[in-house]
Design a protein around this motif. Structure first.
Motif, PDB file in Angstrom:
ATOM      1  N   MET A 229      45.906  35.936  27.398  1.00 63.71           N
ATOM      2  CA  MET A 229      44.703  36.275  28.165  1.00 63.71           C
ATOM      3  C   MET A 229      43.461  35.718  27.465  1.00 63.71           C
TER       4      MET A 229
ATOM      5  N   CYS B 218      39.383  35.854  28.228  1.00 60.64           N
ATOM      6  CA  CYS B 218      39.028  36.915  29.187  1.00 60.64           C
ATOM      7  C   CYS B 218      38.078  37.939  28.583  1.00 60.64           C
TER       8      CYS B 218
ATOM      9  N   TYR C 146      39.267  43.230  28.999  1.00 60.19           N
ATOM     10  CA  TYR C 146      39.708  43.135  30.395  1.00 60.19           C
ATOM     11  C   TYR C 146      40.555  44.336  30.807  1.00 60.19           C
TER      12      TYR C 146
ATOM     13  N   VAL D 200      43.600  44.996  33.973  1.00 54.85           N
ATOM     14  CA  VAL D 200      44.399  44.461  35.072  1.00 54.85           C
ATOM     15  C   VAL D 200      44.977  45.634  35.863  1.00 54.85           C
TER      16      VAL D 200
ATOM     17  N   TYR E  10      47.758  41.741  41.506  1.00 50.96           N
ATOM     18  CA  TYR E  10      47.219  41.968  40.170  1.00 50.96           C
ATOM     19  C   TYR E  10      45.745  41.597  40.202  1.00 50.96           C
TER      20      TYR E  10
ATOM     21  N   THR F  50      42.361  41.325  38.022  1.00 51.14           N
ATOM     22  CA  THR F  50      41.889  41.276  36.636  1.00 51.14           C
ATOM     23  C   THR F  50      40.367  41.301  36.607  1.00 51.14           C
TER      24      THR F  50
ATOM     25  N   HIS G  71      51.733  38.136  37.732  1.00 51.32           N
ATOM     26  CA  HIS G  71      50.556  38.293  36.876  1.00 51.32           C
ATOM     27  C   HIS G  71      50.348  37.021  36.059  1.00 51.32           C
TER      28      HIS G  71
END
Length: 200
Positions: A118, A121, A124, A126, A137, A139, A183
């Motif tokens: 990830m 990001c 985060y 999800v 999914y 995010t 995902h």
């Protein structure tokens, strides 16, 4: 004679101690398994979706698609309400993944935090849910603070995090990215966030 007594006592101690020790080990493992997180649970939802903020006082700063100035394809939509604004769950869901390892205001271009798959990001959350036969999914990225943890069940409209400037970010904003049946990040299994979010 003392040695002989000790040798006689040793089997007795072992007979008494081993069942007690094994019971303690069993209780430890039994306790940990009952607290395990099941992110495979599916919540089936229908009806309207909400968010990503509590109201419509935000601006869209970057739409999905090609961004020639940044030499990339943008897989989500960027919105800005203000640093620390409450981010809400678009529907009932399971928190499939969540991470708050990054500096909440340490964003810059090229920042790969949290240095996992990830990467970039920032902080985060999800969310995972099922709708009309497909699993989705959602995010939420670049957060400053999380209000949920992995494995938790959330309700539509519940505050899950605060807007921030973490990870690969040019400034405080919220990036929302949605994928169907898998995902991942990026173009693979990507769907437009406007499929669920009535963005102004």
């Amino acid at each position: 004679m003392k040695l002989f007594r000790k040798l006689l006592l040793l089997p007795l101690v072992m007979i008494l101690f081993l069942p007690l020790a094994s019971m303690c080990v069993f209780m430890v493992f039994a306790g940990s398994s009952s607290a395990s997180i099941d992110t495979d649970e599916i919540i089936v939802v229908s009806g309207e979706f909400v968010g990503p903020f509590e109201d419509d006082r935000y601006v869209i700063t970057s739409d999905p698609g090609n961004r020639p100035s940044l030499h990339d394809w943008h897989a989500g939509i960027d919105l800005d309400r203000s640093y620390g604004s409450k981010v809400i769950a678009l529907t009932d869901a399971i928190v499939y993944d969540a991470s708050a390892r990054c500096d909440p205001d340490g964003g810059y271009i090229g920042n790969r935090c949290p240095y996992t798959n990830m990467g970039g990001c920032g902080n985060y959350v999800v969310l995972r849910f099922e709708h009309e036969g497909h699993i989705y999914y959602v995010t939420y990225m670049h957060l400053s603070k999380l209000h949920v943890v992995k494995g938790e069940t959330v309700k539509k409209g519940e505050v899950i995090a605060l807007q921030g400037n973490s990870g690969n970010s040019t400034g405080s904003h919220l990036h929302v990215e949605i994928h169907q049946d898998k995902h991942v990040l990026g173009k693979d299994h990507w769907i437009d966030p406007r499929t669920f979010l009535d963005l102004k």
